[in-house]
Design a protein around this motif. Structure first.
Motif, mmCIF file in Angstrom:
data_model
loop_
_atom_site.group_PDB
_atom_site.id
_atom_site.type_symbol
_atom_site.label_atom_id
_atom_site.label_comp_id
_atom_site.label_asym_id
_atom_site.label_seq_id
_atom_site.Cartn_x
_atom_site.Cartn_y
_atom_site.Cartn_z
ATOM 1 N N LEU A 121 7.311 -14.988 -10.501
ATOM 2 C CA LEU A 121 7.343 -13.964 -9.061
ATOM 3 C C LEU A 121 6.362 -12.840 -9.474
ATOM 4 C CD1 LEU A 121 7.451 -13.713 -6.835
ATOM 5 C CD2 LEU A 121 10.114 -12.836 -6.846
ATOM 6 N N VAL A 122 6.689 -12.408 -10.241
ATOM 7 C CA VAL A 122 6.031 -10.845 -10.872
ATOM 8 C C VAL A 122 4.851 -11.004 -10.839
ATOM 9 C CG1 VAL A 122 6.637 -8.838 -12.440
ATOM 10 C CG2 VAL A 122 8.489 -10.014 -11.843
ATOM 11 N N VAL A 123 4.257 -12.030 -12.035
ATOM 12 C CA VAL A 123 2.845 -11.709 -11.886
ATOM 13 C C VAL A 123 2.298 -12.845 -10.438
ATOM 14 C CG1 VAL A 123 0.813 -13.176 -13.073
ATOM 15 C CG2 VAL A 123 2.794 -12.818 -14.459
ATOM 16 N N LYS A 124 2.374 -13.261 -9.953
ATOM 17 C CA LYS A 124 2.061 -13.806 -8.084
ATOM 18 C C LYS A 124 2.162 -12.718 -7.807
ATOM 19 C CE LYS A 124 0.451 -17.026 -5.799
ATOM 20 N NZ LYS A 124 -0.530 -17.423 -5.780
ATOM 21 N N LEU A 125 3.334 -11.812 -7.394
ATOM 22 C CA LEU A 125 3.112 -10.559 -7.017
ATOM 23 C C LEU A 125 2.083 -9.330 -7.141
ATOM 24 C CD1 LEU A 125 7.090 -9.899 -6.595
ATOM 25 C CD2 LEU A 125 5.704 -10.424 -4.606
ATOM 26 N N ALA A 126 1.963 -9.425 -8.372
ATOM 27 C CA ALA A 126 0.528 -8.549 -9.035
ATOM 28 C C ALA A 126 -0.439 -8.728 -8.595
ATOM 29 C CB ALA A 126 0.994 -8.205 -10.240
ATOM 30 N N ASP A 127 -0.276 -9.915 -8.256
ATOM 31 C CA ASP A 127 -1.570 -10.929 -7.675
ATOM 32 C C ASP A 127 -1.961 -10.831 -6.555
ATOM 33 O OD1 ASP A 127 -4.323 -12.655 -7.620
ATOM 34 O OD2 ASP A 127 -2.668 -14.267 -6.676
ATOM 35 N N ARG A 128 -1.131 -11.096 -5.539
ATOM 36 C CA ARG A 128 -0.955 -10.663 -3.995
ATOM 37 C C ARG A 128 -1.278 -9.939 -3.614
ATOM 38 N NH1 ARG A 128 -0.464 -13.315 0.757
ATOM 39 N NH2 ARG A 128 -1.417 -15.170 -0.537
ATOM 40 N N LEU A 129 -0.878 -8.127 -4.453
ATOM 41 C CA LEU A 129 -0.818 -7.463 -3.800
ATOM 42 C C LEU A 129 -2.411 -6.866 -4.636
ATOM 43 C CD1 LEU A 129 -0.289 -3.875 -3.430
ATOM 44 C CD2 LEU A 129 0.689 -3.909 -6.266
ATOM 45 N N HIS A 130 -3.180 -6.984 -5.533
ATOM 46 C CA HIS A 130 -4.354 -6.989 -5.419
ATOM 47 C C HIS A 130 -5.333 -7.944 -4.539
ATOM 48 C CE1 HIS A 130 -9.113 -7.133 -7.581
ATOM 49 N NE2 HIS A 130 -8.791 -5.419 -7.366
ATOM 50 N N ASN A 131 -4.788 -8.995 -4.585
ATOM 51 C CA ASN A 131 -5.844 -9.060 -3.100
ATOM 52 C C ASN A 131 -5.237 -9.270 -1.865
ATOM 53 O OD1 ASN A 131 -7.172 -11.429 -4.856
ATOM 54 N ND2 ASN A 131 -5.155 -12.635 -4.207
ATOM 55 N N MET A 132 -4.836 -8.185 -1.116
ATOM 56 C CA MET A 132 -4.089 -7.326 -0.331
ATOM 57 C C MET A 132 -4.890 -6.228 -0.534
ATOM 58 S SD MET A 132 -3.076 -9.264 1.610
ATOM 59 C CE MET A 132 -2.219 -7.537 2.544
ATOM 60 N N ARG A 133 -5.183 -5.279 -1.317
ATOM 61 C CA ARG A 133 -5.990 -3.862 -1.603
ATOM 62 C C ARG A 133 -7.180 -4.158 -1.268
ATOM 63 N NH1 ARG A 133 -3.182 -1.637 -7.160
ATOM 64 N NH2 ARG A 133 -1.429 -1.258 -6.274
ATOM 65 N N THR A 134 -8.088 -5.264 -2.004
ATOM 66 C CA THR A 134 -9.124 -6.044 -1.372
ATOM 67 C C THR A 134 -9.144 -6.826 -0.291
ATOM 68 O OG1 THR A 134 -9.557 -7.283 -3.054
ATOM 69 C CG2 THR A 134 -9.827 -5.359 -4.143
ATOM 70 N N LEU A 135 -8.786 -6.362 0.497
ATOM 71 C CA LEU A 135 -8.778 -7.697 1.474
ATOM 72 C C LEU A 135 -9.727 -7.575 2.925
ATOM 73 C CD1 LEU A 135 -7.919 -10.312 3.036
ATOM 74 C CD2 LEU A 135 -5.494 -8.407 4.067
ATOM 75 N N HIS A 136 -9.992 -5.803 2.827
ATOM 76 C CA HIS A 136 -11.215 -5.808 3.367
ATOM 77 C C HIS A 136 -12.534 -6.078 3.307
ATOM 78 C CE1 HIS A 136 -10.636 -2.599 0.067
ATOM 79 N NE2 HIS A 136 -12.756 -2.506 1.003
ATOM 80 N N PHE A 137 -12.886 -7.014 1.677
ATOM 81 C CA PHE A 137 -14.004 -7.072 1.367
ATOM 82 C C PHE A 137 -14.277 -9.060 2.861
ATOM 83 C CE2 PHE A 137 -13.661 -3.980 -1.635
ATOM 84 C CZ PHE A 137 -14.711 -4.064 -1.587
ATOM 85 N N ILE A 138 -12.811 -9.303 2.774
ATOM 86 C CA ILE A 138 -13.151 -10.279 3.907
ATOM 87 C C ILE A 138 -13.510 -10.262 4.894
ATOM 88 C CG2 ILE A 138 -11.446 -12.490 4.237
ATOM 89 C CD1 ILE A 138 -10.034 -12.774 1.957
ATOM 90 N N LYS A 139 -14.349 -11.620 5.248
ATOM 91 C CA LYS A 139 -15.508 -10.589 6.650
ATOM 92 C C LYS A 139 -14.801 -11.515 8.081
ATOM 93 C CE LYS A 139 -20.027 -10.943 4.072
ATOM 94 N NZ LYS A 139 -21.242 -11.783 4.383
ATOM 95 N N LYS A 140 -14.122 -12.723 7.299
ATOM 96 C CA LYS A 140 -13.338 -12.803 8.834
ATOM 97 C C LYS A 140 -11.862 -12.264 8.792
ATOM 98 C CE LYS A 140 -15.490 -17.851 8.338
ATOM 99 N NZ LYS A 140 -15.016 -19.863 8.296
ATOM 100 N N PRO A 141 -11.725 -12.414 10.159
ATOM 101 C CA PRO A 141 -11.079 -11.352 11.004
ATOM 102 C C PRO A 141 -9.362 -12.579 10.865
ATOM 103 C CG PRO A 141 -12.324 -10.911 12.762
ATOM 104 C CD PRO A 141 -13.351 -11.800 11.599
ATOM 105 N N GLU A 142 -10.005 -14.088 11.651
ATOM 106 C CA GLU A 142 -8.747 -14.863 11.193
ATOM 107 C C GLU A 142 -8.031 -15.110 9.551
ATOM 108 O OE1 GLU A 142 -12.699 -17.096 11.298
ATOM 109 O OE2 GLU A 142 -11.629 -15.202 12.495
ATOM 110 N N LYS A 143 -9.094 -14.622 9.191
ATOM 111 C CA LYS A 143 -8.121 -15.127 7.318
ATOM 112 C C LYS A 143 -7.686 -14.320 6.966
ATOM 113 C CE LYS A 143 -9.720 -16.659 3.420
ATOM 114 N NZ LYS A 143 -11.175 -16.645 1.824
ATOM 115 N N ARG A 144 -8.733 -12.699 6.802
ATOM 116 C CA ARG A 144 -7.489 -11.478 6.952
ATOM 117 C C ARG A 144 -6.188 -10.821 7.074
ATOM 118 N NH1 ARG A 144 -12.473 -8.328 8.265
ATOM 119 N NH2 ARG A 144 -11.454 -7.950 10.134
#
Length: 692
Positions: free
Chosen positions: A103-126
């Motif tokens: 869980l701790v590794v997965k949370l760190a993974d999700r945190l970095h993905n959320m920090r870079t979420l603005h690079f995903i172009k599709k609003p529905e995917k964000r």
């Protein structure tokens, strides 16, 4: 780097930059070597040609097991987003129960993905990723005490899910910062000097509440922004536990305490091991100030959760109660073990996700067994929640309860400090009306397991009626039409099984229609999926389930409380063949039936109620009398998805006026969302739901 090769992220960066960032987050929490190595490798099984065997050979079985647990689960070809989410959640929680580092590794993974979420172009995917983060990962972080990660995940998700509300709150916070910023430094100094005068060495610092935390409070407490007392809070860090209580005494003697705002989480820690004293005072300059008083060790546990006291012991990695010592000798994973037990009860996908959220979200109340054992339950819990928290067998055989030595109804809400004694019968019984007498996922899933088979007939009837209704709206008649294509597509043996699964919400009636009539015109499909207005008992019967709702019994909605889909509801059997009146669980009229147990019937909404229907609800708001204000308020309601059917202004004064809005909404949750959006508006003083 060799495995990910030339892969790129949505930002255009080399893919291997992501696992390096994830590993970096874990080093901030001083995690062990295996966890950090797993963070570097967490995507190679899914995204490259590397296998689990390759990782085991090069890095050992421990790392291979962690990487396998963290690897994103393949999206299963199930019938709904809810089912996919539930299956992923089920497997994920089972993996966590074996090793919390997953869980701790997965949370760190999700945190970095959320920090870079603005690079995903599709609003529905964000939006989908942000919703999953807010519903699943942030509560999981909270449940193991990792507050810092939880808070950042919530704030980043809020930015994508409700930017309008977030911007409104940030603007108001900026105004407050200008007005009250200088006072914050003064308050810190005064508290520090008072404590130093009596020999308490303390570190005091102020903090501003985050936008999402304010939004949740606007929803939960039905208060206006101006009424929030803890936008600014102060943390008082002292060396020892004794100093916490000394500091509390000094502060309460110096400034008046706000009644009913004191909580001692040191003597009764939260389930995630959080320990602190909370109090609210009317401090210097008349400011209402929330204070958290804790030691350095308590502060680290509050911010880092399981990472604070998890060590190698022998050959395993787990909670080190000895290292935790006096500042946290309780395993915070007890929360997740409750979830594992919940998963074992089975049930459908939507139930499981709903129950998991219940377990992770709710605040606590502390009660005791007759032998003095402390049981922590969600706020609003009732005796059946207590019984199932003690043991599933105790819950299954409950027939009554004594609270503080007196016989009380099973619908009594438990209060802090209650002593609860369960009265048990000889054999398991789980009447359908018990579901309205619980709030915990554990209790609800156990009760549902008992009555699942007995409800089959009701589900078949509901499913058949729902399919007939959708066919009729599309101008088709089920009579004489073979449902074989639908049976083949969904792998059902007979029509009864198809009707039952439709009644349960596993399959939508529209899916059945489109399978049986593949050449459906767009106009026919639009008519079939149009939301149904719930205005009377006849339509309501299609979207309400329960042991008290039997064929031949008429149903109507009580005018005194105006139930909406999503409200907790009960039925009251009316005398002389008057049918069943549907009330919300908090309706004042229910007090009249307190001693008439035979007239109460359990009712609850079907999963389709909020998805496929629209209801009329009323909000009453007090707003400032200024040009453009009414237009702003109406725009906010529209942006939140509400359709204003009527409005009425009254009590108009030179500075304020009241306005009632009749709004078409999808349910109680939608109405709460609209109310919170209005409370965030500076021109709105109060907002309340009007019932009746």
């Amino acid at each position: 780097m060799r495995m990910h090769g030339s892969q790129l992220r949505a930002s255009g960066d080399p893919y291997f930059a992501h696992p390096i960032e994830v590993a970096g987050i874990l080093t901030e929490y001083r995690m062990d070597t295996a966890a950090i190595v797993s963070a570097l490798l967490h995507d190679v099984i899914e995204d490259t040609v590397a296998t689990r065997a390759d990782i085991a050979e090069k890095f050992g079985e421990e790392v291979a097991g962690l990487v396998e647990g963290v690897t994103k689960l393949s999206r299963l070809e199930l019938q709904s987003e809810h089912a996919r989410q539930a299956e992923n959640l089920r497997k994920f929680i089972m993996a966590i129960s074996r090793d919390v580092r997953v869980l701790v590794v997965k949370l760190a993974d999700r945190l970095h993905n959320m920090r870079t979420l603005h690079f995903i172009k599709k609003p529905e995917k964000r939006e989908r990723i942000a919703r999953e983060t807010l519903d699943i990962y942030a509560p999981l972080a909270r449940s193991i005490g990792m507050h810092r990660i939880c808070a950042e995940l919530e704030e980043l998700s809020f930015q994508y899910l409700n930017p309008t509300a977030r911007d409104a709150i940030l603007r108001r916070l900026e105004v407050l910062r200008v007005q009250q910023g200088p006072a914050v430094a003064v308050v810190s100094g005064e508290i520090t000097s008072r404590l130093e005068a009596v020999g308490v060495n303390a570190r005091v610092h102020g903090r501003q509440k985050q936008a999402y935390s304010i939004w949740r409070k606007l929803q939960r407490k039905s208060v206006a922004f101006s009424q929030l007392s803890d936008i600014y809070a102060f943390r008082v860090i002292v060396p020892e536990e004794d100093d916490c209580y000394r500091a509390l005494g000094v502060i309460h003697r110096a400034w008046p305490m706000v009644p009913e705002r004191f909580k001692d989480y040191i003597s009764t820690p939260k389930r995630n091991n959080y320990r602190s004293l909370h109090t609210t005072i009317v401090g210097p300059r008349g400011m209402r100030i929330e204070l958290q008083i804790r030691t350095e060790a308590m502060d680290r546990v509050a911010e880092e959760g399981v990472a604070a006291h998890w060590r190698y012991k022998g050959k395993s990695y787990g909670f080190d109660a000895q290292a935790a010592g006096a500042d946290g000798g309780r395993d915070p994973l007890i929360n997740l073990r409750h979830l594992v037990q919940l998963m074992e009860h089975g049930g459908d996908a939507e139930e499981m996700v709903e129950h998991a959220k219940l377990e992770m979200y709710l605040d606590q109340v502390f009660v005791f067994t007759p032998k003095g054992q402390l049981i922590s339950l969600p706020n609003g819990a009732m005796p059946l929640d207590f019984a199932y928290a003690v043991h599933t067998d105790v819950g299954d055989t409950t027939v009554g309860v004594k609270i503080n030595g007196e016989l009380r109804p099973l619908r009594t809400v438990l209060q802090n400090g209650d002593v609860v004694e369960v009265i048990r019968g000889p054999k398991p019984t789980a009447p359908p009306d018990w579901r309205s007498l619980t709030v915990t996922g554990r209790a609800r899933s156990a009760i549902r397991r008992h009555i699942r088979l007995s409800e089959r007939e009701e589900f078949v009837r509901l499913g058949r009626t729902a399919i007939d209704q959708v066919f009729a709206r599309a101008g088709r008649d089920r009579a004489g039409v073979s449902l074989r294509p639908a049976l083949d597509r969904f792998a059902f043996a007979n029509e009864e099984e198809l009707f039952a699964q439709t009644g349960r919400g596993e399959i939508s009636p529209v899916q059945v229609l489109e399978t049986v009539f593949p050449g459906l015109k767009e106009s026919e499909r639009a008519a079939a999926v149009a939301r149904v207005r719930i205005e009377d008992g006849h339509v309501g019967r299609l979207y309400i389930q329960g042991g008290g709702l039997t064929p031949g019994v008429s149903l109507h909605f009580a005018n005194c409380c105006s139930p909406l889909p999503g409200d907790r509801i009960v039925g009251i059997l009316q005398p002389h063949g008057g049918g069943l009146a549907v009330h919300t669980i908090d309706c004042p009229r229910l007090a009249e039936y307190e001693d008439q147990d035979d007239v109460w019937r359990d009712l609850h909404w079907t999963p389709e109620a909020e998805r496929d229907t629209v209801s009329r609800a009323r909000l009453s708001a007090t707003v400032r009398n200024a040009p453009g204000v009414l237009g702003t308020v109406c725009t906010l309601i529209g942006e939140a998805g509400g359709n204003i059917a009527n409005l009425r202004m009254h009590h108009r004064q030179s500075d304020f006026f009241d306005v009632d809005f009749d709004i078409d909404v999808t349910g109680a949750k939608h109405l709460t969302h609209i109310a919170a959006a209005l409370r965030a508006c500076p021109a709105v003083e109060t907002v309340e739901r009007v019932k009746g």
